[in-house]
Structure formats: structure tokens, C-alpha cells
Design a protein around this motif. Structure first.
Motif, short mmCIF file in Angstrom:
data_model
loop_
_atom_site.label_atom_id
_atom_site.label_comp_id
_atom_site.label_asym_id
_atom_site.label_seq_id
_atom_site.Cartn_x
_atom_site.Cartn_y
_atom_site.Cartn_z
N ALA A 312 0.83 -1.21 0.00
CA ALA A 312 0.00 0.00 0.00
C ALA A 312 0.86 1.26 0.00
CB ALA A 312 -0.93 -0.01 1.21
N GLY A 313 1.90 1.28 0.84
CA GLY A 313 2.76 2.45 0.89
C GLY A 313 3.55 2.65 -0.38
N VAL A 314 4.18 1.59 -0.88
CA VAL A 314 4.97 1.69 -2.11
C VAL A 314 4.07 2.03 -3.29
CG1 VAL A 314 6.32 0.32 -3.76
CG2 VAL A 314 6.83 0.19 -1.32
N GLY A 315 2.91 1.39 -3.36
CA GLY A 315 2.00 1.66 -4.47
C GLY A 315 1.52 3.10 -4.49
N ALA A 316 1.18 3.65 -3.31
CA ALA A 316 0.71 5.03 -3.25
C ALA A 316 1.80 6.00 -3.69
CB ALA A 316 0.26 5.36 -1.82
N TYR A 317 3.03 5.76 -3.26
CA TYR A 317 4.11 6.67 -3.63
C TYR A 317 4.38 6.64 -5.12
CZ TYR A 317 8.68 8.92 -3.74
OH TYR A 317 9.72 9.76 -4.04
N PHE A 318 4.45 5.46 -5.70
CA PHE A 318 4.78 5.39 -7.12
C PHE A 318 3.59 5.72 -8.01
CE2 PHE A 318 8.56 3.45 -5.47
CZ PHE A 318 9.53 3.91 -6.34
N LEU A 319 2.39 5.63 -7.49
CA LEU A 319 1.25 6.18 -8.21
C LEU A 319 1.41 7.68 -8.36
CD1 LEU A 319 -1.64 5.68 -9.39
CD2 LEU A 319 -2.51 6.19 -7.10
N LEU A 320 1.87 8.32 -7.30
CA LEU A 320 2.13 9.76 -7.35
C LEU A 320 3.28 10.07 -8.30
CD1 LEU A 320 1.50 12.57 -6.15
CD2 LEU A 320 3.16 12.06 -4.35
N ILE A 321 4.32 9.24 -8.28
CA ILE A 321 5.45 9.44 -9.20
C ILE A 321 4.97 9.42 -10.65
CG2 ILE A 321 7.56 8.37 -10.09
CD1 ILE A 321 7.96 9.74 -7.43
N GLY A 322 4.11 8.47 -10.98
CA GLY A 322 3.59 8.41 -12.34
C GLY A 322 2.72 9.60 -12.68
N ALA A 323 1.90 10.04 -11.73
CA ALA A 323 1.00 11.16 -11.99
C ALA A 323 1.75 12.47 -12.20
CB ALA A 323 0.00 11.30 -10.84
N LEU A 324 2.96 12.58 -11.64
CA LEU A 324 3.74 13.81 -11.77
C LEU A 324 4.73 13.77 -12.93
CD1 LEU A 324 4.58 14.45 -8.00
CD2 LEU A 324 2.83 15.58 -9.38
N ALA A 325 4.68 12.72 -13.73
CA ALA A 325 5.69 12.53 -14.78
C ALA A 325 5.72 13.70 -15.76
CB ALA A 325 5.44 11.22 -15.51
N VAL A 326 4.58 14.09 -16.27
CA VAL A 326 4.54 15.14 -17.29
C VAL A 326 4.95 16.48 -16.71
CG1 VAL A 326 3.02 16.43 -18.84
CG2 VAL A 326 2.80 13.95 -18.66
N SER A 327 4.42 16.82 -15.55
CA SER A 327 4.71 18.12 -14.95
C SER A 327 6.20 18.29 -14.67
CB SER A 327 3.91 18.28 -13.65
OG SER A 327 4.23 19.49 -13.00
#
Length: 543
Positions: A312-327
Motif C-alpha cells: 500500500a505504501g509503495v503503491g501510493a508513492y509510485f502512483l504519485l510518481i507516475g501522476a507527476l511525470a509530465v509536470s
């Protein structure tokens, strides 16, 4: 009896002597870990501050700093930048959050180990039967850990002042890190009174810290939700803004939080039975016999719940990493100076989506390596607490027992990197970033050999130095990453950087994997497991 009579009969000196003995015990239990976090905190900050002129210099103009402060991706991942045109401000932004997490996690792990862990193992029974009550024993252990935090913060402030940064900002930063650590210690002390097991207390405190870190990230990245940064422990630390605003009020929030948590811990300590918690395990439930038919299946059963939390912790963090990729990639493409600074910090190639995720996937080896080390440390603790005694006394070989633990931990590590890859792809898909699922999974699986090195190191420690399983297990992943950052930041000789396993990882999915290096790391991990297993079979059972 009157106070005079008590003093005359020696009760007070005896009680004071018992208290000092408890304090000395607590110091002995935490001194090694305290020395490590002390050295890392002071050394890392001093290194960044003293090399600021050489590595950053005057390359940050006002326009670039303004663009950095406005970018939500940068603010979310690294915190709101402040005073980056000074050595002190850059040091705080570069190391503040990382050190806060390191210190707070160490504080909570040390607290649950020396309080709930020692009590659950029965080593507090005679101690609590003496002159020191539960609240007094707990208070002395928490006081020792708080003293470590205070000394670390004071040494950090002195080091930053010696490096030439303004004293007020240095003191605020050191005090902030010390208070973040004491909040974690107090929260762990409270959780140790609520939950009857060390694992549950640790998990609850980690959840508290995780929510606090998430609140800080969201508050920094989303302006309307900036009020979330007042939630302890990490948000108020960022709000102090050392070397710029130098605000004291956020530190008051952290201090009050510590007082409230400690008060709750002391209150509960005298209202529960020894070895029990406020939350009692369910009684009268039907037996749960799943995964109890063999040692291997039981190892899987013991891993499932911790794996769910880590996922859950790792997934939440890397979900955020992916969402910030373009920005983030667009920002770095427009600001070459910050891309250069990121490369010096060990994150090269952030200007493209594939380069961005490849660089940040290197971070994944740290939590996955920690997962493997923690699982082997739990196995060592089970031996110390006597939970494996009956198994050792039977016909089951110790090699098979350890092999089951190693195999399930390896599968768990593979599951974590898979979760991270899928979460990154999902986050990138939300913002239409150019990242396919196979590419994301290839990038996360690329760092698995580093985590396996941590597993091998932990098994080696189990056979040769059982008390150091967690610390030695973290050495390849966390220690290797720290070595890479320091070597890149200071311009150290090339051979120094090559000592880190991260230097031999390819930037997947931006480039093809480095298969020879991968094979060597896997072989080294396997050799360490074999040597550690041999040592484990030959040494005495710990009691």
C-alpha cells in the motif's frame, strides 16, 4: 511513613539507583543505532552545505528559483523550496525531508523495540516487579531516545553554523529535526501501550508517519490544501522555512504534539496489565488453520499482512510518481540548471518520461531492501523470543526453516516491485504520459537485484551477527544509495561511486538492462545466502 522516614530508611536512594540502572539499560540498547543516525544526519548535512559553492554556486537566478517554487510536482516530491540561493536553504531543501524520515523511522523502531518488544519477550517482568513502575520505566526509555534526538539536532545546528550558514536558521532546522524525532518516539511509546505486540505498535506508528508525510506532500503540491502542512510531524517542519522566514510557531506545534502523546502513553502505562495492551486480541474466535500445513506455507501466512502494508505504501508513492511525470519532465526540460543539479544528486535523465521514471525507480530498491531486511530481522526476533524453540527441537532442519523464510521474502520483494511498476504506469496513464506497462515493470524489476543483495546481507548477518540483521541488511540498498548521492554531490573519485550497487544499474526503461551486472549481483546475493545459511546451521540457538 513520612518523607523523613523514607529518606532515613534508604528508599529514595534505592529508587533513584534503580532509575539510573533503567536509564543505563536504555542507553545500551540504543547506542549503536543512535551513533549511526547521528553520523548520517550531521555528516550528510555538513557535506551538502560545505560543497554548495562548488556544486551549485551562482547558477540559480531569480527566474529559475521562481519557476521551481511554482512547480507543483517539485513541491510535492521534494517540498516547497526556500532560500535556495543560500547554502543553508539549499541544504534544508536537499536533505531536510530525507533526514526527517530517517530519524523518525529510527526513533519509532527503537522505541517499539526497547518498550513493547522487551516487555512482550518477558524481559521487563522482574524490572516492573521492582521499585520502578511502568510509567517510570517507559519514561526513562523515552527520555533516552529524546536525548539522542536533541543531541543530534544540536550537533547538526553546530555543524551548519561551522559551515558558514546563519545561526538562527541552523538552530531552527536542528530543533525541527529533533522535534520530529521526538514526535515519532512519543507516538511509538503510545502505540506500545495500546497494542499487545511489537509488530502492531510499529505498524500503527508507521501509518501515523505515512499519513503525516502524505499530508505534507499534498499540502505542498495543492495550494488550497496548504493547511494540511500543519499536521505533524513532517508538515510543521517544512513550515519553519529556515534561512528565510525562520518561523518558530510550527516547532511549538511539534512540541505540544509530543507532550500530548507522552501524556497519553504514561496514562495508559499504569492502566494495563504487564504484557497486555489496551487493545486485547479477540477471544473465542474459531481457529484459523489456513497455511499451517507446512513450514513454507506458514512463512507465507506470516508475510501476507506485512506485505499488504508495504504494498500500500509503495503503491501510493509510485502512483504519485507516475501522476507527476509530465509536470516534472516539462519543468526540467525548460530549466537546464535544475536538471544538472538533479544529475548531481543521482537523478540523471529527468527530462524525458522514461528517464524520469528510470531515475526514480532507483529509490524503489531502498524500501524493497528494507522489506527484506525487516522480514529477516523478524525471523531473528522469533528465535530470540523462543517462538522457534519447539521447531528447533524437532526433526525439522534449521536450513529448511531459513530457506522457507528466504523464499517467501524473495517472492514478497518481487511482488513489491511489481506493485510499484503497475502503480507508476497507472499514474502515468492518468496524465497521458508516454509510459507503457511493460516498460514500467521492466524498470522496477531492474532494481530487484539490489534488494536481493540486502536479503543476502541479512541472511549473512543472521548466521554470523544475529543482532545486526536489520542494520546489515539495509547496507546494500540504503547505504549504497547514500554512497551514490554523496559521491555524485562531492565529485568523489570514480572508484568510490562504483562501490555502490546503484552504479551498475542501467537506466531502465530508458536503456536496456545491464545483464552482466545483474547476474553478478544475483550471484553475490546467492553466495551470501549460502554462507549465512551455513553459519545459521552451525551456531547456537539464541535465547
Amino acid at each position: 511513613m513520612t518523607a523523613t522516614a523514607l529518606a532515613a530508611t534508604g528508599h529514595r536512594p534505592a529508587q533513584a539507583g534503580a532509575g539510573r540502572a533503567v536509564t543505563r539499560l536504555a542507553v545500551r540498547q540504543v547506542r549503536r543505532g543512535a551513533a549511526v543516525v547521528f553520523a548520517v544526519t550531521v555528516g550528510m548535512s555538513t557535506l551538502v552545505a560545505t560543497t554548495y559553492t562548488r556544486t551549485v554556486g551562482d547558477g540559480l537566478d531569480a527566474a529559475a528559483l521562481a519557476a521551481l517554487a511554482r512547480n507543483p510536482a517539485v513541491r510535492t516530491l521534494f517540498g516547497e523550496p526556500a532560500a535556495l540561493d543560500t547554502a543553508g536553504g539549499f541544504t534544508v531543501w536537499r536533505t531536510g525531508t530525507v533526514l526527517a524520515v530517517v530519524l523518525s523511522v529510527w526513533g519509532l523502531l527503537a522505541t517499539t523495540r526497547v518498550t513493547r518488544g522487551e516487555e512482550a519477550a518477558g524481559r521487563w517482568d522482574l524490572l516492573l516487579a521492582g521499585r520502578s513502575g511502568p510509567a517510570a520505566v517507559l519514561g526513562r526509555h523515552l527520555a533516552v531516545l529524546a536525548t539522542v534526538a536533541a543531541l543530534t539536532g544540536a550537533a547538526l545546528a553546530a555543524a551548519l553554523v561551522a559551515a558558514g550558514t546563519p545561526a538562527r536558521g541552523a538552530v531552527l532546522h536542528g530543533a525541527g529535526l529533533a522535534l520530529v524525532t521526538t514526535v515519532a518516539v512519543a507516538a511509538a511509546g503510545l502505540a506500545a501501550q495500546v497494542f499487545p505486540t511489537r509488530a502492531a505498535a510499529t505498524g500503527a506508528t508507521l501509518t501515523f508517519l505515512g499519513v503525516g508525510l502524505l499530508a505534507r506532500m499534498v499540502g505542498d503540491g495543492v495550494t488550497p490544501l496548504g493547511w494540511l502542512r500543519w499536521l505533524p510531524p513532517y508538515g510543521p517542519l517544512a513550515l519553519t522555512r529556515p534561512y528565510q522566514a525562520d518561523r518558530v510557531s510550527p516547532l511549538i506545534v511539534l512540541a505540544l504534539t509530543t507532550v500530548v502523546l507522552c501524556a497519553g502513553a504514561f496514562t495508559l502505562a499504569v492502566r494495563r496489565d504487564v504484557r497486555d495492551g489496551l487493545v486485547a486480541p479477540a477471544a473465542g474466535r474459531p481457529p484459523r488453520l489456513r497455511l499451517l500445513r507446512s513450514v513454507e506455507s506458514f512463512a507465507v501466512r506470516r508475510m501476507l499482512r506485512p506485505l499488504a502494508g508495504w504494498s500500500a505504501g509503495v503503491g501510493a508513492y509510485f502512483l504519485l510518481i507516475g501522476a507527476l511525470a509530465v509536470s516534472l519532465t516539462e519543468f526540467l526540460a525548460d530549466n537546464a540548471r535544475f536538471a544538472d543539479l538533479a544529475a548531481q544528486a543521482g537523478f540523471a535523465g529527468l527530462g524525458t518520461v522514461h528517464g524520469y521514471v528510470a531515475s526514480l525507480f532507483a529509490l524503489l530498491a531502498v524500501p524493497v531492501g528494507a522489506f527484506t531486511a525487516v522480514r529477516l530481522a523478524a525471523f531473528a526476533a522469533a528465535e530470540t523470543d523462543g517462538r522457534l524453540t519447539l521447531l528447533h527441537a524437532g526433526t525439522l532442519s534449521r536450513a529448511r526453516l531459513l530457506a522457507a523464510e528466504v523464499a517467501t521474502t524473495t517472492v514478497g520483494a518481487a511482488a513489491l516491485v511489481t506493485v510499484a511498476g503497475a502503480a507508476t504506469w497507472l499514474g502515468a496513464a492518468v496524465v497521458d504520459a508516454d509510459l507503457s506497462l511493460p516498460a514500467a515493470l521492466a524498470g522496477t524489476w531492474n532494481v530487484l537485484p539490489v534488494a536481493l543483495l540486502s536479503l543476502g546481507s541479512a541472511v549473512l548477518a543472521l548466521g554470523r551477527a544475529p543482532r545486526g540483521v536489520a542494520a546489515l541488511g539495509m547496507l546494500p540498498s540504503a547505504g549504497g544509495f547514500l554512497l551514490t548521492v554523496v559521491a555524485d554531490s562531492t565529485g568523489a573519485p570514480a572508484w568510490v561511486g562504483r562501490l555502490s550497487p546503484y552504479a551498475h544499474l542501467a537506466d531502465v526503461p530508458q536503456t536496456a538492462p545491464n545483464w552482466p551486472a545483474t547476474a553478478v549481483m544475483v550471484a553475490l546475493a546467492g553466495t551470501a545466502v549460502a554462507v549465512g545459511t551455513c553459519g545459521y546451521r552451525r551456531r547456537d540457538v539464541r535465547a
